[in-house]
Design a protein around this motif. Structure first.
Motif, PDB file in Angstrom:
ATOM      1  N   TRP A 162       0.858  -1.177   0.000  1.00 12.28           N
ATOM      2  CA  TRP A 162       0.000   0.000   0.000  1.00 12.28           C
ATOM      3  C   TRP A 162       0.901   1.235   0.000  1.00 12.28           C
ATOM      4  O   TRP A 162       1.674   1.434   0.917  1.00 12.28           O
ATOM      5  N   TYR A 163       0.787   2.055  -1.051  1.00 12.97           N
ATOM      6  CA  TYR A 163       1.524   3.322  -1.126  1.00 12.97           C
ATOM      7  C   TYR A 163       0.803   4.358  -0.263  1.00 12.97           C
ATOM      8  O   TYR A 163      -0.424   4.484  -0.348  1.00 12.97           O
ATOM      9  N   VAL A 164       1.554   5.097   0.528  1.00 17.74           N
ATOM     10  CA  VAL A 164       0.966   6.178   1.319  1.00 17.74           C
ATOM     11  C   VAL A 164       0.837   7.393   0.393  1.00 17.74           C
ATOM     12  O   VAL A 164       1.831   7.958  -0.044  1.00 17.74           O
ATOM     13  N   ILE A 165      -0.403   7.762   0.111  1.00 18.79           N
ATOM     14  CA  ILE A 165      -0.702   8.868  -0.797  1.00 18.79           C
ATOM     15  C   ILE A 165      -0.678  10.195  -0.036  1.00 18.79           C
ATOM     16  O   ILE A 165      -0.145  11.198  -0.513  1.00 18.79           O
ATOM     17  N   ALA A 166      -1.273  10.187   1.149  1.00 15.87           N
ATOM     18  CA  ALA A 166      -1.332  11.388   1.986  1.00 15.87           C
ATOM     19  C   ALA A 166      -1.504  10.946   3.430  1.00 15.87           C
ATOM     20  O   ALA A 166      -1.915   9.814   3.696  1.00 15.87           O
ATOM     21  N   GLN A 167      -1.200  11.868   4.346  1.00 13.13           N
ATOM     22  CA  GLN A 167      -1.254  11.509   5.762  1.00 13.13           C
ATOM     23  C   GLN A 167      -1.243  12.754   6.628  1.00 13.13           C
ATOM     24  O   GLN A 167      -0.838  13.814   6.191  1.00 13.13           O
ATOM     25  N   ILE A 168      -1.705  12.587   7.857  1.00  5.51           N
ATOM     26  CA  ILE A 168      -1.321  13.495   8.917  1.00  5.51           C
ATOM     27  C   ILE A 168      -0.169  12.741   9.562  1.00  5.51           C
ATOM     28  O   ILE A 168      -0.368  11.687  10.179  1.00  5.51           O
ATOM     29  N   PRO A 169       1.052  13.203   9.344  1.00  7.55           N
ATOM     30  CA  PRO A 169       2.224  12.398   9.672  1.00  7.55           C
ATOM     31  C   PRO A 169       2.582  12.343  11.148  1.00  7.55           C
ATOM     32  O   PRO A 169       2.338  13.284  11.897  1.00  7.55           O
ATOM     33  N   THR A 170       3.189  11.210  11.508  1.00 12.43           N
ATOM     34  CA  THR A 170       3.837  11.098  12.808  1.00 12.43           C
ATOM     35  C   THR A 170       5.165  11.852  12.695  1.00 12.43           C
ATOM     36  O   THR A 170       5.564  12.290  11.604  1.00 12.43           O
ATOM     37  N   ARG A 171       5.856  11.973  13.790  1.00 15.74           N
ATOM     38  CA  ARG A 171       7.149  12.678  13.788  1.00 15.74           C
ATOM     39  C   ARG A 171       8.109  12.067  12.755  1.00 15.74           C
ATOM     40  O   ARG A 171       8.806  12.781  12.049  1.00 15.74           O
ATOM     41  N   LEU A 172       8.133  10.750  12.647  1.00 14.75           N
ATOM     42  CA  LEU A 172       9.057  10.090  11.724  1.00 14.75           C
ATOM     43  C   LEU A 172       8.689  10.294  10.257  1.00 14.75           C
ATOM     44  O   LEU A 172       9.539  10.181   9.389  1.00 14.75           O
ATOM     45  N   GLU A 173       7.434  10.608   9.989  1.00 16.41           N
ATOM     46  CA  GLU A 173       6.961  10.694   8.604  1.00 16.41           C
ATOM     47  C   GLU A 173       6.864  12.117   8.063  1.00 16.41           C
ATOM     48  O   GLU A 173       6.425  12.304   6.933  1.00 16.41           O
ATOM     49  N   ARG A 174       7.276  13.107   8.823  1.00 14.95           N
ATOM     50  CA  ARG A 174       7.081  14.509   8.434  1.00 14.95           C
ATOM     51  C   ARG A 174       7.675  14.864   7.079  1.00 14.95           C
ATOM     52  O   ARG A 174       7.148  15.705   6.377  1.00 14.95           O
ATOM     53  N   GLU A 175       8.793  14.240   6.724  1.00 12.14           N
ATOM     54  CA  GLU A 175       9.433  14.518   5.432  1.00 12.14           C
ATOM     55  C   GLU A 175       9.628  13.227   4.633  1.00 12.14           C
ATOM     56  O   GLU A 175      10.596  13.087   3.898  1.00 12.14           O
ATOM     57  N   ALA A 176       8.678  12.303   4.779  1.00 13.58           N
ATOM     58  CA  ALA A 176       8.791  11.009   4.103  1.00 13.58           C
ATOM     59  C   ALA A 176       8.484  11.125   2.613  1.00 13.58           C
ATOM     60  O   ALA A 176       7.592  11.855   2.203  1.00 13.58           O
ATOM     61  N   TYR A 177       9.266  10.397   1.854  1.00 12.46           N
ATOM     62  CA  TYR A 177       9.067  10.222   0.417  1.00 12.46           C
ATOM     63  C   TYR A 177       8.982   8.720   0.172  1.00 12.46           C
ATOM     64  O   TYR A 177       9.559   7.932   0.921  1.00 12.46           O
ATOM     65  N   ASP A 178       8.294   8.322  -0.888  1.00 11.63           N
ATOM     66  CA  ASP A 178       8.224   6.908  -1.284  1.00 11.63           C
ATOM     67  C   ASP A 178       7.778   5.998  -0.145  1.00 11.63           C
ATOM     68  O   ASP A 178       8.279   4.885   0.003  1.00 11.63           O
ATOM     69  N   SER A 179       6.816   6.433   0.650  1.00  8.86           N
ATOM     70  CA  SER A 179       6.325   5.622   1.767  1.00  8.86           C
ATOM     71  C   SER A 179       5.452   4.475   1.258  1.00  8.86           C
ATOM     72  O   SER A 179       4.511   4.704   0.494  1.00  8.86           O
ATOM     73  N   VAL A 180       5.778   3.271   1.705  1.00  7.33           N
ATOM     74  CA  VAL A 180       5.015   2.072   1.334  1.00  7.33           C
ATOM     75  C   VAL A 180       4.883   1.181   2.554  1.00  7.33           C
ATOM     76  O   VAL A 180       5.873   0.918   3.247  1.00  7.33           O
ATOM     77  N   GLU A 181       3.657   0.718   2.817  1.00  4.57           N
ATOM     78  CA  GLU A 181       3.409  -0.277   3.865  1.00  4.57           C
ATOM     79  C   GLU A 181       3.181  -1.610   3.168  1.00  4.57           C
ATOM     80  O   GLU A 181       2.399  -1.683   2.217  1.00  4.57           O
TER      81      GLU A 181
ATOM     82  N   LYS B 184      -3.808  19.695   8.182  1.00  7.24           N
ATOM     83  CA  LYS B 184      -2.579  19.023   8.611  1.00  7.24           C
ATOM     84  C   LYS B 184      -2.145  17.909   7.659  1.00  7.24           C
ATOM     85  O   LYS B 184      -1.088  17.316   7.837  1.00  7.24           O
ATOM     86  N   ILE B 185      -2.950  17.629   6.647  1.00  3.21           N
ATOM     87  CA  ILE B 185      -2.640  16.534   5.724  1.00  3.21           C
ATOM     88  C   ILE B 185      -1.487  16.920   4.809  1.00  3.21           C
ATOM     89  O   ILE B 185      -1.427  18.029   4.273  1.00  3.21           O
ATOM     90  N   ARG B 186      -0.589  15.983   4.630  1.00  3.07           N
ATOM     91  CA  ARG B 186       0.579  16.145   3.753  1.00  3.07           C
ATOM     92  C   ARG B 186       0.518  15.075   2.673  1.00  3.07           C
ATOM     93  O   ARG B 186       0.364  13.898   2.968  1.00  3.07           O
ATOM     94  N   ARG B 187       0.623  15.495   1.415  1.00  2.00           N
ATOM     95  CA  ARG B 187       0.723  14.511   0.330  1.00  2.00           C
ATOM     96  C   ARG B 187       2.135  13.961   0.334  1.00  2.00           C
ATOM     97  O   ARG B 187       3.107  14.703   0.482  1.00  2.00           O
ATOM     98  N   VAL B 188       2.252  12.668   0.160  1.00  2.00           N
ATOM     99  CA  VAL B 188       3.558  12.009   0.190  1.00  2.00           C
ATOM    100  C   VAL B 188       4.082  11.879  -1.239  1.00  2.00           C
ATOM    101  O   VAL B 188       3.456  11.231  -2.073  1.00  2.00           O
ATOM    102  N   PRO B 189       5.218  12.483  -1.542  1.00  2.00           N
ATOM    103  CA  PRO B 189       5.801  12.324  -2.876  1.00  2.00           C
ATOM    104  C   PRO B 189       6.176  10.857  -3.112  1.00  2.00           C
ATOM    105  O   PRO B 189       6.785  10.221  -2.256  1.00  2.00           O
TER     106      PRO B 189
END
Length: 176
Positions: A29-48, A155-160
């Motif tokens: 599952w690709y992370v398209i957007a999120q209200i990020p945790t501290r670790l995800e604030r500047e995440a790119y290419d996030s995949v679960e 607060k939502i951030r789109r994940v590149p």
């Protein structure tokens, strides 16, 4: 994600979907957007990536790049445990023993291609898809769903996300 492990005493639980076919939910599952945790604030290419274990728990691999497409991939390996009586829609996600973060599947399309995972605290939310990008109409509909659940969508951030096989990354338009 470790910041998501705090207590979960909330008066107004977030409503889960009625039922999740766990085997269909497994995979990437690709992370398209999120209200990020501290670790995800500047995440790119996030995949679960979820893998069902024989004991019914879910091995999870969370991969991301911190700060840009050229950064080294980082990984986390939490374990998900489905809460009985929830139609497999509410999990405890354990990053550090003995704490399990609440993980609630609040939206899942019938084809298991797009999902929203939230928390009753309305502090973090993840919009995910089987592909690194989704149509803008779908994105807008998901933001409306997230807002209706009681989240502050500012607060939502789109994940590149890098496009699979493409020479340049998928652009992440500004948050609405």
């Amino acid at each position: 994600m470790l910041a998501a492990c705090g207590g979960n005493r909330v008066k107004d639980p977030i409503p889960p979907v009625p039922q999740v076919d766990v085997e269909r939910f497994m995979g990437d599952w690709y992370v398209i957007a999120q209200i990020p945790t501290r670790l995800e604030r500047e995440a790119y290419d996030s995949v679960e990536t979820y893998t069902l274990r024989e004991d019914g728990k879910v091995d999870t691999t969370f991969r991301y790049r911190d700060g840009g497409f050229d950064e080294k991939i980082k990984t986390l390996h939490p374990v998900g445990t489905m809460r009985e009586g929830t139609g497999n829609a509410i999990w405890g996600m354990q990053f550090v023993w003995p704490i399990k973060a609440e993980y609630v599947i609040v939206y899942l399309d019938e084809d298991y291609q797009q999902t929203i995972v939230g928390r009753s605290k309305r502090d973090y939310v993840w919009l995910m898809a089987r592909t690194p990008a989704i149509p803008e109409a779908d994105y807008a509909a998901h933001i409306a769903r997230i807002r209706a659940l009681g989240y502050d969508v500012s607060k939502i951030r789109r994940v590149p996300q890098s496009a699979a096989g493409a020479s340049r990354p998928v652009e992440a338009p500004a948050t609405p």
